[in-house]
Design a protein around this motif. Structure first.
Motif, PDB file in Angstrom:
ATOM      1  N   GLN C  92      88.169  29.538 -12.949  1.00 39.64           N
ATOM      2  CA  GLN C  92      87.892  30.071 -14.283  1.00 39.64           C
ATOM      3  C   GLN C  92      88.314  31.532 -14.422  1.00 39.64           C
ATOM      4  O   GLN C  92      88.280  32.293 -13.457  1.00 39.64           O
ATOM      5  N   GLY C  93      88.640  31.899 -15.647  1.00 42.96           N
ATOM      6  CA  GLY C  93      88.970  33.288 -15.926  1.00 42.96           C
ATOM      7  C   GLY C  93      87.761  34.063 -16.419  1.00 42.96           C
ATOM      8  O   GLY C  93      86.655  33.536 -16.488  1.00 42.96           O
ATOM      9  N   ASP C  94      87.999  35.317 -16.797  1.00 45.24           N
ATOM     10  CA  ASP C  94      86.857  36.172 -17.141  1.00 45.24           C
ATOM     11  C   ASP C  94      86.250  35.843 -18.497  1.00 45.24           C
ATOM     12  O   ASP C  94      85.043  35.886 -18.666  1.00 45.24           O
ATOM     13  N   GLY C  95      87.084  35.504 -19.466  1.00 44.29           N
ATOM     14  CA  GLY C  95      86.519  35.124 -20.765  1.00 44.29           C
ATOM     15  C   GLY C  95      85.714  33.855 -20.641  1.00 44.29           C
ATOM     16  O   GLY C  95      84.613  33.733 -21.170  1.00 44.29           O
ATOM     17  N   SER C  99      81.977  35.325 -20.424  1.00 47.57           N
ATOM     18  CA  SER C  99      81.627  35.514 -21.832  1.00 47.57           C
ATOM     19  C   SER C  99      81.053  34.228 -22.399  1.00 47.57           C
ATOM     20  O   SER C  99      79.843  34.028 -22.433  1.00 47.57           O
ATOM     21  N   ILE C 100      81.938  33.310 -22.769  1.00 45.01           N
ATOM     22  CA  ILE C 100      81.435  32.104 -23.442  1.00 45.01           C
ATOM     23  C   ILE C 100      80.665  31.210 -22.488  1.00 45.01           C
ATOM     24  O   ILE C 100      79.819  30.427 -22.910  1.00 45.01           O
ATOM     25  N   GLY C 101      80.914  31.335 -21.186  1.00 47.01           N
ATOM     26  CA  GLY C 101      80.230  30.476 -20.214  1.00 47.01           C
ATOM     27  C   GLY C 101      79.188  31.192 -19.372  1.00 47.01           C
ATOM     28  O   GLY C 101      78.814  30.712 -18.306  1.00 47.01           O
ATOM     29  N   THR C 102      78.702  32.324 -19.858  1.00 43.69           N
ATOM     30  CA  THR C 102      77.742  33.099 -19.048  1.00 43.69           C
ATOM     31  C   THR C 102      76.538  32.259 -18.648  1.00 43.69           C
ATOM     32  O   THR C 102      76.096  32.283 -17.497  1.00 43.69           O
ATOM     33  N   ALA C 103      76.005  31.510 -19.592  1.00 45.97           N
ATOM     34  CA  ALA C 103      74.788  30.741 -19.300  1.00 45.97           C
ATOM     35  C   ALA C 103      75.061  29.706 -18.212  1.00 45.97           C
ATOM     36  O   ALA C 103      74.273  29.565 -17.271  1.00 45.97           O
ATOM     37  N   GLU C 104      76.189  28.993 -18.337  1.00 43.26           N
ATOM     38  CA  GLU C 104      76.515  27.964 -17.352  1.00 43.26           C
ATOM     39  C   GLU C 104      76.714  28.596 -15.974  1.00 43.26           C
ATOM     40  O   GLU C 104      76.311  28.037 -14.955  1.00 43.26           O
ATOM     41  N   THR C 105      77.337  29.791 -15.946  1.00 40.62           N
ATOM     42  CA  THR C 105      77.561  30.484 -14.679  1.00 40.62           C
ATOM     43  C   THR C 105      76.233  30.861 -14.030  1.00 40.62           C
ATOM     44  O   THR C 105      75.955  30.544 -12.869  1.00 40.62           O
ATOM     45  N   VAL C 106      75.398  31.538 -14.811  1.00 39.63           N
ATOM     46  CA  VAL C 106      74.141  32.052 -14.259  1.00 39.63           C
ATOM     47  C   VAL C 106      73.251  30.898 -13.805  1.00 39.63           C
ATOM     48  O   VAL C 106      72.652  30.939 -12.726  1.00 39.63           O
ATOM     49  N   HIS C 107      73.191  29.834 -14.611  1.00 46.54           N
ATOM     50  CA  HIS C 107      72.247  28.766 -14.282  1.00 46.54           C
ATOM     51  C   HIS C 107      72.743  27.848 -13.167  1.00 46.54           C
ATOM     52  O   HIS C 107      71.931  27.334 -12.399  1.00 46.54           O
ATOM     53  N   SER C 108      74.056  27.676 -13.050  1.00 45.45           N
ATOM     54  CA  SER C 108      74.520  26.896 -11.903  1.00 45.45           C
ATOM     55  C   SER C 108      74.283  27.705 -10.632  1.00 45.45           C
ATOM     56  O   SER C 108      73.975  27.152  -9.574  1.00 45.45           O
ATOM     57  N   ALA C 109      74.374  29.037 -10.747  1.00 39.37           N
ATOM     58  CA  ALA C 109      74.096  29.901  -9.588  1.00 39.37           C
ATOM     59  C   ALA C 109      72.620  29.852  -9.219  1.00 39.37           C
ATOM     60  O   ALA C 109      72.254  29.714  -8.055  1.00 39.37           O
ATOM     61  N   THR C 110      71.769  29.928 -10.215  1.00 41.75           N
ATOM     62  CA  THR C 110      70.340  30.003  -9.915  1.00 41.75           C
ATOM     63  C   THR C 110      69.817  28.656  -9.414  1.00 41.75           C
ATOM     64  O   THR C 110      68.842  28.592  -8.673  1.00 41.75           O
ATOM     65  N   ARG C 111      70.508  27.559  -9.794  1.00 41.01           N
ATOM     66  CA  ARG C 111      70.151  26.247  -9.232  1.00 41.01           C
ATOM     67  C   ARG C 111      70.727  26.065  -7.830  1.00 41.01           C
ATOM     68  O   ARG C 111      70.476  25.059  -7.191  1.00 41.01           O
ATOM     69  N   ASN C 112      71.527  27.051  -7.407  1.00 41.14           N
ATOM     70  CA  ASN C 112      72.261  26.920  -6.145  1.00 41.14           C
ATOM     71  C   ASN C 112      73.008  25.589  -6.087  1.00 41.14           C
ATOM     72  O   ASN C 112      73.000  24.875  -5.089  1.00 41.14           O
ATOM     73  N   GLU C 113      73.637  25.276  -7.209  1.00 39.08           N
ATOM     74  CA  GLU C 113      74.424  24.042  -7.313  1.00 39.08           C
ATOM     75  C   GLU C 113      75.475  24.079  -6.208  1.00 39.08           C
ATOM     76  O   GLU C 113      76.127  25.108  -6.003  1.00 39.08           O
TER      77      GLU C 113
END
Lengths: 347, 177, 251
Positions: C92-95, C99-113
């Motif tokens: 994935q790129g930065d946008g 940006s548009i995927g911040t929630a998906e990024t943070v929550h997949s991280a916090t689930r330790n997916e």
């Protein structure tokens, strides 16, 4: 069993082992049921960070070739539209349940059918349809859930169970299927090449307009087959009917009582109840248009399905609207009055 | 035959539970039925309600406009639903919470001080089941048989103590004259 | 003739569409190399983003899916949950990611997916023609910040690694660069580790690759690489921001 629970249990029995959702009234029982059952049968229940994430998790599981579902209610389903369009564009099967509530905006939490346009005309961007099934009993909440999975797999397209708060909250006796579901092969699924085949790509991007056009035409050929083979409806007292009610879900239940009452008063009323809202049962309505005096579209909306009734009947006969909206349900008396007026107005 | 039953009261009076009991009772008797809680537009004016349709044929609309039987657990419910009862129908009112008499003369009315009775017999909060007991006695819609079986169905084994209390409350209502 | 350099098997023969001097090619190669080295091509499924790398599904030889903008971690979550034996990565790129995927990024991280995320940060929206990105530097001129990124009105860049490292969830979060040989080698090791973590069931690994975009930065490729050193890396320092297993072992 509550309607919402019937959906959840039927989905599990249909071989669905992956559920992604986000809390919203009035479909919470689906998620609650799944959260209890899935861990015990080796499945996935995941409360996603958003409706958008949930539908994209669905996209992932579907791309991997497994049966998967999400459920929500109207505002949440609006959020899911991006993912639904991508599912349709990538020819991926999945079940989306919408236990509708009043809108627009945050609306209310009472039952509604005002997402009819969104469900039957696509909903997200682009040329596409969903198979839309409208249960009118708790038994159908279960039966149509199983059917929705089968049809989605068969035609490689997402399907939607379009229910309403009444159907979700209501309890009725229900017989659940105890047959092993039949799963079809999915050679397109992303399971890893195992170095035995070319790599599979699941995608909805076609920058060459001619290619995109061709793919859209092909998809609509498939839709034509769905319309030919899978249109479902219930016809009640239509043989000699002079007034034809068209109604689905809870509106059809109220209407059936009104049809019976009208018959007792000597008015020949009948009911066509679409079970598939897309494909819409155009044929029986077209046939009725040559026989009846008038149609009445009974809806929990400002009048959405009525447009399809007019189209299907080619406006040969008047089509009246009998409706409540915002979470209200047309009463038995209101529907009966509408029948009597339609009958009387013509005499 | 189709019987439409509406139970209405305050939230917390066990309106839904009483309805569930009747629904399962009907199920055990092999009847067709529907049970619809007041998640719906009818939920307002301080009343929560629950609609049951018991029938020998598949149930049409689960929404009740004119009940054959009304259990009114409080005054707002009686005010709201008394006028809707079918002529010749039955209304059961919790007279310990409702201080007026029925206005209708074309329906049968039973006054049961259920909330007071519930306290007296040591089952506070089970006025709903006392009313249900009275309904079984007076309405002939469902029989007294298999009351225990029904209670076992809807009370989880982990709450066995509740079973005895519910049974006691139903008996109390059934025997109240 | 001795072969001293070859294309990884995990890349297809499709010619890449990237601009001259773009570092996506290097990063694709490093990912493919890791897949080759670990022998996992047959069970790997990749998720392509929306952005310059949208056609990644044509370049990687493993099974690939194209996700909606920003949703790759959610799609990867679904893929991994459906078939836990598969190795699932997003590119994935930065946008897309920040940006548009911040929630998906943070929550997949916090689930330790248990997935691997390759995050290419070039501080600009490339595909759409050079708009300001969530990671554009203060003062950076882009098509939609023609007077330079004004932090008073549009705020500051997002440092993804630092942000994710504050979570208890993720296993491994590191930032690397590909602007010189030394950095490329470090990036290669980090990307491989991110895949190994998944194979070993350790969970979420994200590798941020500080990258360049000569076309939209309006620079020659060489100047762009220099700009990475002079401007990007000072704002986005390289290093490992979280390595739970190493921390546990007291390394």
């Amino acid at each position: 069993m509550k309607g919402n629970e019937a959906i959840a249990e039927a989905a599990i029995r249909a071989g669905c082992r992956h559920y992604f959702g986000y809390p919203i009234t009035p479909q919470t029982e689906v998620a609650a049921y799944m959260s209890k059952r899935m861990p015990k049968i080796g499945g996935t229940f995941l409360q996603a960070e958003s409706e958008v994430a949930a539908i994209n998790m669905v996209y992932g599981v579907s791309a991997a070739g497994k049966r998967v579902m999400t459920s929500s209610s109207s505002p949440g389903v609006s959020l899911k539209q991006e993912g639904i369009s991508y599912l349709a564009g990538s020819d991926l099967p999945a079940l989306i349940v919408n236990v509708q509530r009043g809108g627009p905006g945050l609306g209310g939490i009472q039952p509604s059918q005002s997402d009819y346009f969104q469900a039957t005309k696509g909903g997200g961007h682009g040329d596409y349809h969903l198979i839309v099934l409208a249960p009118a009993s708790v038994q159908e909440m279960a039966d149509l859930t199983g059917l929705a999975f089968d049809l989605a797999d068969k035609y490689r397209m997402p399907s939607m169970l379009l229910a309403d708060g009444t159907m979700g909250q209501m309890m009725e006796p229900v017989e659940l299927p105890d047959k092993e579901p039949e799963m079809i092969e999915k050679p397109w699924a992303l399971t890893g090449t195992q170095m035995k085949r070319e790599h599979n790509i699941v995608n909805s991007l076609y920058l060459d307009p001619e290619e995109l056009e061709r793919i859209n035409f092909e998809r609509y050929e498939r839709y034509k087959k769905v319309a030919e083979n899978e249109t479902r409806y219930e016809s009640y007292m239509m043989d000699d009917a002079e007034i034809c009610i068209v109604a689905f879900g809870i509106a059809a239940r109220v209407s059936k009582n009104a049809v019976n009452a009208a018959r007792q008063k000597g008015v020949k009323a009948g009911l066509i109840r679409p079970i598939t809202l897309w494909p819409f049962p155009e044929k029986p309505i077209a046939e009725a248009a040559d026989k009846v005096k008038a149609f009445i579209s009974v809806e929990l909306s400002m009048g959405q399905m009525i447009e399809d009734v007019k189209l299907a009947s080619s406006c040969k006969k008047p089509v009246y609207l009998c409706n409540r909206t915002g979470g209200m349900i047309p009463s038995f008396d209101q529907v009966l009055d509408a029948i009597m007026n339609a009958a009387g107005g013509d005499k | 035959m189709t019987t439409e039953i509406l139970i209405a009261g305050f939230g917390g009076q066990g309106v839904l539970f009483a309805g569930k009991f009747l629904a399962y009772k009907g199920l055990l008797e092999g009847r067709q039925l529907s049970w619809l809680p007041s998640y719906g537009p009818e939920m307002r004016g301080g009343t929560a309600s629950c609609s049951m349709v018991l029938s020998d044929e598949p149930v049409g609309s689960p929404i009740i406009a004119n009940p054959d039987i009304l259990i009114a657990m409080n005054l707002p419910s009686m005010d709201r639903y008394e006028p809707t009862v079918k002529p010749g129908g039955v209304m059961l009112a919790d007279s310990s919470l409702i201080d007026r008499k029925a206005e209708r003369t074309d329906i049968k009315v039973f006054y049961v001080p259920a909330t007071k009775l519930a306290q007296e017999i040591g089952t506070p909060g089970l006025a709903n089941m006392i009313m249900t007991g009275k309904l079984i006695k007076e309405c002939g819609v469902i029989s007294y048989d298999s009351v225990e079986e029904t209670l076992h169905k809807i009370i989880p084994a982990s709450k066995a103590a509740m079973f005895e209390k519910n049974l006691k409350a139903i008996e109390c209502g059934y025997n109240y004259e | 003739m001795a072969v001293i350099f070859s294309k990884p098997k995990s890349l297809t023969d499709a010619p890449m569409h990237y601009c001259p001097g773009c570092t996506h090619g290097i990063i694709h190669r490093l990912v493919a190399q890791a897949i080759d080295d670990l022998g996992i091509e047959g069970r790997t499924v990749g998720v392509a983003p929306v952005g310059c790398a949208v056609f990644a599904y044509n370049y990687f030889a493993c099974d690939m899916v194209e996700a909606a903008h920003g949703r790759a971690p959610a799609v990867a979550t679904g893929l991994k949950r459906a078939n836990p034996d598969n190795i699932v990565f997003t590119y994935q790129g930065d946008g897309d990611l920040a940006s548009i995927g911040t929630a998906e990024t943070v929550h997949s991280a916090t689930r330790n997916e248990n997935i691997t995320i390759i995050f290419v940060n070039n501080a600009i929206y490339g595909m759409t023609g050079g708009q300001m990105a969530p990671t554009s530097l203060p003062g950076q001129v882009t098509q939609t910040s023609p007077y330079g990124r004004d932090t008073n009105t549009v705020g500051f860049p997002v440092r993804v690694c630092e942000m994710l490292a504050t979570l208890d969830g993720p296993e491994y979060v590191a930032r690397v660069a590909v602007n010189n040989v030394k950095n490329v080698n470090q990036a290669r090791r980090a990307i491989k580790k991110a895949f190994e973590n998944q194979i070993n069931g350790k969970g979420f690994s994200l590798i941020e690759v500080v990258s360049s975009c000569p076309t939209n930065w309006g620079m020659s490729p060489q100047d762009a690489l220099k700009w990475v050193d002079e401007k990007m890396i000072p704002y986005y320092p390289l290093g490992v921001f979280k390595d739970r297993s190493a921390a546990k072992e007291g390394k």
